[in-house]
Write an enzyme that holds these catalytic residues in place. Structure first.
Site, mmCIF file in Angstrom:
data_model
loop_
_atom_site.group_PDB
_atom_site.id
_atom_site.type_symbol
_atom_site.label_atom_id
_atom_site.label_comp_id
_atom_site.label_asym_id
_atom_site.label_seq_id
_atom_site.Cartn_x
_atom_site.Cartn_y
_atom_site.Cartn_z
ATOM 1 N N ALA A 1 -62.552 -1.630 -28.565
ATOM 2 C CA ALA A 1 -62.452 -2.688 -28.142
ATOM 3 C C ALA A 1 -63.073 -3.034 -26.596
ATOM 4 O O ALA A 1 -63.983 -4.604 -26.667
ATOM 5 C CB ALA A 1 -61.572 -3.357 -28.069
ATOM 6 N N CYS A 2 -63.164 -2.252 -25.506
ATOM 7 C CA CYS A 2 -63.398 -2.445 -24.368
ATOM 8 C C CYS A 2 -64.162 -1.720 -23.378
ATOM 9 O O CYS A 2 -63.534 -0.761 -23.480
ATOM 10 C CB CYS A 2 -62.533 -3.029 -23.299
ATOM 11 S SG CYS A 2 -63.211 -3.889 -21.814
ATOM 12 N N PRO A 3 -65.147 -1.513 -23.319
ATOM 13 C CA PRO A 3 -66.180 -2.017 -23.473
ATOM 14 C C PRO A 3 -66.968 -2.507 -24.350
ATOM 15 O O PRO A 3 -67.518 -4.041 -24.749
ATOM 16 C CB PRO A 3 -67.278 -1.365 -22.457
ATOM 17 C CG PRO A 3 -67.277 -0.007 -22.699
ATOM 18 C CD PRO A 3 -65.496 -0.460 -22.816
ATOM 19 N N SER B 1 -62.406 2.029 -22.287
ATOM 20 C CA SER B 1 -62.329 2.418 -21.610
ATOM 21 C C SER B 1 -61.972 3.404 -20.655
ATOM 22 O O SER B 1 -61.305 4.374 -20.587
ATOM 23 C CB SER B 1 -62.197 1.205 -20.518
ATOM 24 O OG SER B 1 -61.785 -0.374 -21.060
ATOM 25 N N TYR C 1 -69.162 -10.242 -18.613
ATOM 26 C CA TYR C 1 -67.536 -9.221 -18.770
ATOM 27 C C TYR C 1 -68.862 -9.063 -20.650
ATOM 28 O O TYR C 1 -68.352 -9.555 -21.590
ATOM 29 C CB TYR C 1 -66.386 -9.642 -18.870
ATOM 30 C CG TYR C 1 -65.931 -8.448 -18.964
ATOM 31 C CD1 TYR C 1 -65.405 -7.446 -17.966
ATOM 32 C CD2 TYR C 1 -64.861 -8.268 -19.848
ATOM 33 C CE1 TYR C 1 -65.024 -6.592 -17.754
ATOM 34 C CE2 TYR C 1 -64.307 -7.332 -20.321
ATOM 35 C CZ TYR C 1 -64.415 -6.432 -19.462
ATOM 36 O OH TYR C 1 -63.188 -5.332 -19.428
#
Lengths: 394, 77
Positions: B13-15, A292, A191
Site C-alpha cells: 500500500a505504501c510506498p 514500508s 507522496y
C-alpha cells in the site's frame, strides 16, 4: 532450552529478544555496534540542530539473562546452522533471526559519494545529520535539491518531512525569498501513496515547494552541480540534500539465493520465514516484505516471530503506522495494511505531540513495557475503521 | 521470446507497486519484459503515467479477481 540467535540490535532485534521468555529460550543478540540509535530523530538533528542524546548501549536495552555480543558477522550459513564472526568466532543456533536493517549505498550512483561525504544526509547516522545541519545553518539562499536517490528508501514520509522542515526553517530565517526548494522523487507524485498525497499536496503547493516527479537519480555532476535522472531530466543545485539508496545486508548468506539483487532477504510476508527455511526469519528493513521500511513494521514483525517461536499461531497483517511531521507543529500518520489502502488522515497538533512523545516512550517500547498502550492504539487506529471515517472514495 | 520478470507487489500500500517498478526499471535493459502484480487499484493509472514519461510500453493490463497484472516492455533505458 532453544538457542535463539538474533543478528542485529535495532528495534526489531531488541523487541524480539525482550519478548521471548527466558525460561524457554537461550537468547543471544549480536551487533557490530555497541549502541542503538533512535533513527527518527536524525531529521531533527539535520534540520533543527537538535543535540538530543538518541543513543543507548544495546546491552542496557536487553532484559536480564539475554546475552549481547559485539561482533561483526561475516557469514550466516543457513544450511549448516552456523554464523561466523570476524574474530574466527562461530555461533550455532536452533532458530535464527536476521534483523540487520539496511545500509546506505552512496557508491551506486556516480557523484553521490562526494555529496554524501561533503554534505551528509539525514538517514544514515548522527554524524551525517550534523554535517547536513552545518550546511543548512550556513545556507544563504539559492536552489536546494532535496530527495531520494533510488526508489528503495527507509521511512517514505521522511523525504517530504525533510522538505517541510527546511521550508519552515528558511521562513523563520527570512531566506524563503532567496531560495527555491526542488523536491525530486522517482514516483508519480510528491507522496507515493495517492491517498496520503491528497492530504499533503496542498501543503507542498502552498509552501512553494516545486515537485519533480518520475525523477530517479542517474548521475550527479558535482563540478557543475547538476543532478540528472534516468528519465532524462536535470536539476541545478546550490545545496544538495540527497538520501542515498538503501540496500540490504552486506553479510554473506549461504545459500545466496535467499537474497535479492539489492541484498534484501526474501521473506514470507506473513510469517517472516526466510524462503525455504523453517528455523530462519528476517524482520524489519532487511526483508522483502511489500510494505514500508519503518520502525513499526520491525516492531510488529518481531511480535509475530516471538509468538511463532512460542508455538502460538500469528501472522503479520502488513500494518504500517508511520509518523509524518508536516512542520508548523502538526503531524499525521501513514496508516494501512495488506488489505486496506492508506488512510487520508489529516495532520493535527495532537498527532504531532504523539510523534514527539514517541522519542521518550521508545526506550520502553523496546523492552515491551509499552505493549498495552500500543495494543490499544493499534486497535483504535485500525486502517479499516479509519478508512470508513476518512476515505472519500472506495 | 524473452521471459518476463515478475514483480510481485501484491499487498503493498505504501510506498506501493510503483516503487517496485522503479527498482526493476533501474536493473532492466532494452528488450526486457516486466510483469507487475499488484492489488493497489492505483497501479493502472500510475504505470500508464510512468510508461508515458519513460517512453516504455504497456503491452497488456489484466484484472484478475486476486490481482492486477501489468505487462510492460522496456523500449528505453
Amino acid at each position: 532450552m532453544e538457542k535463539v540467535l538474533i543478528i542485529g540490535g535495532g528495534g526489531g532485534g531488541l523487541i524480539l529478544a525482550n519478548h521471548l521468555p527466558r525460561k524457554d529460550f537461550d537468547v543471544t543478540v549480536i551487533d557490530k555496534d555497541e549502541y542503538h540509535y533512535y533513527q527518527p530523530w536524525f531529521l531533527y538533528v539535520a534540520f533543527q540542530g537538535s543535540r538530543r542524546k538518541i543513543w543507548k548501549p544495546i546491552a542496557s536495552l536487553l532484559k536480564p539473562g539475554i546475552r549481547f555480543v559485539k561482533d561483526e558477522i561475516s557469514e550466516i550459513n543457513l544450511d549448516e546452522r552456523k554464523v561466523y564472526g570476524t574474530r574466527k568466532t562461530t555461533y550455532d543456533y536452533d532458530k535464527i533471526i536476521i534483523a540487520t536493517g539496511t545500509s546506505p549505498d552512496p557508491d551506486s550512483i556516480p557523484g553521490l559519494r562526494e555529496i554524501y561525504n561533503e554534505y551528509g544526509d539525514y538517514h544514515s547516522n548522527v554524524q551525517n545529520s550534523l554535517k547536513l545541519w552545518e550546511h543548512i545553518k550556513n545556507f544563504k539562499g539559492g536552489t536546494v535539491a532535496l530527495g531520494q536517490a533510488g526508489p528503495v528508501c527507509k521511512c517514505p514520509p521522511s523525504l517530504l518531512e525533510g522538505a517541510f522542515q527546511l521550508e519552515e526553517y528558511l521562513k523563520k530565517k527570512n531566506l524563503k525569498d532567496k531560495t527555491k526548494i526542488k523536491f525530486f522523487t522517482p514516483f508519480p507524485r510528491a507522496y507515493p501513496a495517492e491517498q496520503m498525497n491528497k492530504v499533503v499536496e496542498p501543503m507542498v503547493e502552498e509552501r512553494g515547494i516545486e515537485v519533480m516527479t518520475f525523477f530517479d537519480v542517474d548521475t550527479i555532476d558535482t563540478k557543475n552541480k547538476v543532478i540528472s535522472s534516468i528519465e532524462g531530466d536535470s536539476i541545478n543545485y546550490d545545496l544538495p540534500i540527497i538520501v542515498p539508496p538503501c540496500k540490504g545486508t552486506k553479510i554473506r548468506i549461504v545459500p545466496e539465493k535467499v537474497k535479492n539483487p539489492d541484498r534484501f532477504i526474501i521473506t514470507d510476508k506473513k510469517t517472516m520465514r526466510i524462503e525455504g527455511y523453517d528455523n530462519a526469519f528476517a524482520i524489519g528493513d532487511v526483508n522483502t516484505v511489500p510494505t514500508s521500511k519503518t520502525g513499526v513494521t520491525a516492531h510488529l514483525e518481531a511480535q509475530v516471530v516471538s509468538n511463532l517461536l512460542q508455538g502460538v499461531y500469528d501472522e503479520f497483517t502488513g500494518r504500517i503506522n508511520c509518523p509524518f511531521d508536516t512542520a508548523y507543529g502538526k503531524a499525521t500518520f501513514v496508516i494501512a495494511d495488506y488489505e486496506n489502502p492508506v488512510v487520508p488522515y489529516p495532520p493535527t497538533r495532537i498527532k504531532h505531540i504523539m510523534k514527539m512523545s514517541m522519542a521518550r516512550i521508545y526506550w520502553m517500547t523496546l523492552k515491551g513495557q509499552a505493549d498495552p498502550i500500543f495494543d490499544y492504539y493499534f486497535d483504535f487506529t485500525n486502517p479499516k475503521k479509519l478508512n470508513e471515517k476518512y476515505a472519500t472514495e472506495a | 521470446m524473452t521471459e518476463a520478470t515478475i514483480i510481485d507487489s501484491r499487498g503493498s500500500a505504501c510506498p506501493g507497486p510503483i516503487t517496485d517498478l522503479a527498482r526493476a526499471y533501474r536493473n532492466s535493459k532494452v528488450g526486457d519484459l516486466l510483469e507487475l502484480w499488484a492489488t493497489d487499484k492505483g497501479v493502472q493509472a500510475d504505470t500508464a503515467a510512468w510508461a508515458k514519461k519513460t517512453g516504455n510500453e504497456i503491452l497488456e493490463v489484466k484484472v484478475d479477481p486476486d490481482k492486477i497484472v501489468v505487462k510492460i516492455k522496456i523500449n528505453k533505458r
